[in-house]
Scaffold this active site. Structure first.
Site, PDB file in Angstrom:
ATOM      1  N   SER A 147       0.828  -1.204   0.000  1.00  0.00           N
ATOM      2  CA  SER A 147       0.000   0.000   0.000  1.00  0.00           C
ATOM      3  C   SER A 147       0.865   1.258   0.000  1.00  0.00           C
ATOM      4  O   SER A 147       1.613   1.492  -0.933  1.00  0.00           O
ATOM      5  CB  SER A 147      -0.962  -0.039   1.188  1.00  0.00           C
ATOM      6  OG  SER A 147      -1.893   1.010   1.097  1.00  0.00           O
ATOM      7  N   ASP A 303      -2.480   6.191  -4.172  1.00  0.00           N
ATOM      8  CA  ASP A 303      -1.305   5.558  -3.568  1.00  0.00           C
ATOM      9  C   ASP A 303      -0.784   4.441  -4.480  1.00  0.00           C
ATOM     10  O   ASP A 303      -1.388   4.156  -5.517  1.00  0.00           O
ATOM     11  CB  ASP A 303      -1.615   5.068  -2.149  1.00  0.00           C
ATOM     12  CG  ASP A 303      -2.647   3.958  -2.097  1.00  0.00           C
ATOM     13  OD1 ASP A 303      -3.350   3.745  -3.103  1.00  0.00           O
ATOM     14  OD2 ASP A 303      -2.762   3.299  -1.046  1.00  0.00           O
ATOM     15  N   ASP A 305      -0.823   1.228  -4.745  1.00  0.00           N
ATOM     16  CA  ASP A 305      -1.689   0.155  -5.236  1.00  0.00           C
ATOM     17  C   ASP A 305      -3.065   0.674  -5.643  1.00  0.00           C
ATOM     18  O   ASP A 305      -3.962  -0.107  -5.945  1.00  0.00           O
ATOM     19  CB  ASP A 305      -1.797  -0.989  -4.218  1.00  0.00           C
ATOM     20  CG  ASP A 305      -2.477  -0.573  -2.928  1.00  0.00           C
ATOM     21  OD1 ASP A 305      -2.266   0.575  -2.492  1.00  0.00           O
ATOM     22  OD2 ASP A 305      -3.203  -1.394  -2.334  1.00  0.00           O
ATOM     23  N   ASP A 307      -5.661   2.049  -4.179  1.00  0.00           N
ATOM     24  CA  ASP A 307      -6.923   1.818  -3.476  1.00  0.00           C
ATOM     25  C   ASP A 307      -7.317   3.034  -2.635  1.00  0.00           C
ATOM     26  O   ASP A 307      -8.437   3.120  -2.156  1.00  0.00           O
ATOM     27  CB  ASP A 307      -6.885   0.534  -2.636  1.00  0.00           C
ATOM     28  CG  ASP A 307      -5.845   0.564  -1.532  1.00  0.00           C
ATOM     29  OD1 ASP A 307      -5.022   1.501  -1.488  1.00  0.00           O
ATOM     30  OD2 ASP A 307      -5.846  -0.370  -0.705  1.00  0.00           O
TER      31      ASP A 307
END
Length: 575
Positions: A147, A303, A305, A307
């Site tokens: 993340s 960010d 990834d 999400d």
């Protein structure tokens, strides 16, 4: 010999450990503190899966730790029966160092255990992994991502059949299986060619992309009504959002999208920022510069990834950030007002938020006859409710959100989704622009109507073994001793989520709360102010969430500062 030294020696002498890893371990042979940090524990497999620094050792992210966790996960899947296991597993990864390698290894361990792996051909956003699990009707999913952690981290997120992250029941089963694996020789792995030949590995991409993007486009409420000339600045922060976010905005007609070139291409070294977290205002440095060059109006950052979504707005010529709570209430207000206007609010509607997310969204939802449900932090808990409603048909999930810039709109994905949130923010900004309003104007209108809500999240980073112990002491001591008054605010209620008890301060009466057990405390005051404390589940920190409410902005800000000062002084005094 200390246990960590025994673990170190075991790795150095294990015939299954490759020479490159052994060389890395040989280089630290005289550094006892480094050996201890790498081997004093196994990297813990929790409900967020695995997350840690990349490197050799049991307390690090590496191919051996991943192989063992995947073997354990495969055991759990197979124990659910042959028909369940036959459904296979979807696997994705982001831009981080070694993410492609870790993802392929996960796929090949699954294949060796008879579980077909649907592996994305290149990096994809986290929400698309959730979507792929549902698209292929898989039994499970894995995403290789850390993340928004620093660049020297990576992680392993595990998903279950609904497309949401595993909860404690499955995590505990995986943990139990991990504990049974004493040697890497017990891990099965298949060669890539063999897996492809046997149909146990399939590379996926365009078909899922197209289907996912179409679903994202479907969250739009006012598509045909809008002037989409608004100037949008976008930065993927060198992560997985570049292609999907730009594609969605382009296909929906937002042509004035300017991408930050320095942060456009995937790069796990994150060359422009130390900490790839869009909540950190430093992440917007390049976006702000570009916005000034082209007179950008809406600035969005996703960010690594993709999400989570952070937002900044040009208001009265100045670029102003929104925090996660503020973005959440703007989304709630826009979505519910638009659905009401079109007579599209479903029966028994619900929005779901975490216990550490602000209350302004609750007030807005109530105005539209929408129930707000509070759950523990994490989208595994938020998305557990639409999973439940799939079966019971009892309620209709509109959206879920957290103060930590996570939003899920609709039910086609069961995790936070910055791709659909980007589209919805663009749509809201375009809609209000036609009324000569920025999103800051909208927020100020909401403050006027519902009261001035202010908030701040403060993280105390305490790394290593000693840091872990101090965080534990902080929680233990704060449970016993806490302030009954802060400024003019009087404590009304204390909620201890570890023992699942809510205590009325004036009467001393205790009542059981219907929420899962977790290590967190919440203190509610008589004027609508409150704060909460909890250790992070993914990082070495204790988090303080502070919220104030007042009739004026100045008073709300003053109260916020009083709360921060008082609580932090008490925390810092705990050695």
């Amino acid at each position: 010999m200390e246990l960590y030294m025994k673990n170190y020696e075991k790795w150095v002498n294990d015939s299954f450990i490759d020479e490159k890893t052994k060389k890395e371990l040989e280089e630290i042979k005289d550094n006892k503190s480094e050996i201890e940090d790498r081997f004093y524990q196994d990297l813990e497999f929790g409900t967020a899966g695995l997350r840690g620094k990349i490197g050799a050792g049991t307390n690090r992210m590496n191919e051996y730790v991943i192989a063992r966790a995947t073997q354990a996960f495969a055991n759990v899947i197979n124990k659910h029966g042959e028909d369940f296991a036959k459904r296979g597993i979807a696997i994705a990864y982001d831009c981080r160092l070694f993410s492609p390698e870790f993802a392929k290894q996960t796929a090949l361990v699954m294949a060796a255990n008879g579980i077909k792996a649907y592996l994305f051909e290149s990096l994809r956003p986290t929400p698309e992994l959730s979507y792929a699990v549902r698209y292929y009707n898989c039994s499970a999913g894995v995403n290789i991502t850390a993340s928004h952690n620093p660049k020297d981290y990576n992680g392993y997120k595990a998903y279950w059949q609904e497309g949401s992250q595993i909860k404690s029941d499955i995590a505990n089963m995986i943990l139990e299986e991990i504990s049974k694996i004493e040697s890497f020789s017990e891990v099965s792995i298949m060669g890539e060619n063999e897996a492809l030949k046997k149909g146990l590995l399939e590379y996926i991409g365009k078909e899922v992309d197209d289907s996912y993007i179409n679903e994202v486009k479907g969250v739009s409420i006012r598509d045909k009504e809008l002037d989409k000339s608004i100037k949008i600045i976008y930065t993927p922060l060198n992560g997985a959002g570049n292609i999907p976010v730009r594609r969605v905005l382009s296909e929906m007609g937002y042509e004035n999208v300017f991408v930050v070139k320095e942060q456009e291409q995937p790069d796990g070294t994150f060359p422009t920022i130390e900490y790839p977290n869009p909540e950190d205002l430093k992440a917007f440095e390049y976006a702000e510069k570009l916005a000034d060059e082209v007179d950008g109006e809406l600035l969005i950052a996703t960010d690594p990834d993709c999400d989570r979504l952070a937002v900044q707005i040009r208001h009265n010529g100045k670029i102003t950030p929104l925090n996660g709570n503020q973005t959440g209430v703007i989304l709630i207000n826009y979505i519910l007002s638009s659905l009401k206007e079109k007579n599209r609010i479903p029966e028994n509607p619900v929005i779901v938020k975490s216990i550490v997310t602000g209350d302004m969204g609750t007030a807005i939802a109530k105005d539209y006859g929408v129930e707000m449900i509070n759950v523990l932090t994490g989208f595994k808990n938020i998305c557990a409710l639409p999973n439940e409603y799939d079966k019971t048909k009892e309620k209709n999930f509109i959206m879920g959100y957290e103060e930590s810039i996570g939003y899920a709109i609709g039910t086609f994905v069961r995790d936070k989704d910055a791709v659909s949130a980007s589209l919805m923010l663009a749509e809201a900004a375009a809609f209000y622009k036609a009324q000569n309003k920025t999103l800051i104007d909208v927020l100020n209108d909401l403050f006027e109507k519902y009261g001035y809500y202010q908030e701040n999240t403060i993280s105390l980073v305490l790394e290593g073994i000693e840091g872990q112990k101090r965080i534990k002491r902080m929680m233990e001591q704060y449970r016993e001793k806490y302030p009954n008054n802060i400024g003019s605010s009087n404590l009304m209620k204390k909620i201890d989520y570890e023992i699942q008890i809510s205590t009325d301060i004036s009467s001393g009466k205790e009542s059981k709360i219907d929420i899962e057990k977790t290590d967190a405390l919440k203190f509610l005051f008589d004027d609508g102010c409150w704060y909460a404390l909890r250790p992070s589940g993914t990082e070495p920190k204790i988090k303080l969430y502070v919220y104030s409410k007042a009739n004026t902005l100045e008073l709300a800000q003053e109260k916020l500062k009083e709360f921060e000062k008082d609580v932090l002084e008490k925390l810092h005094s705990i050695e």
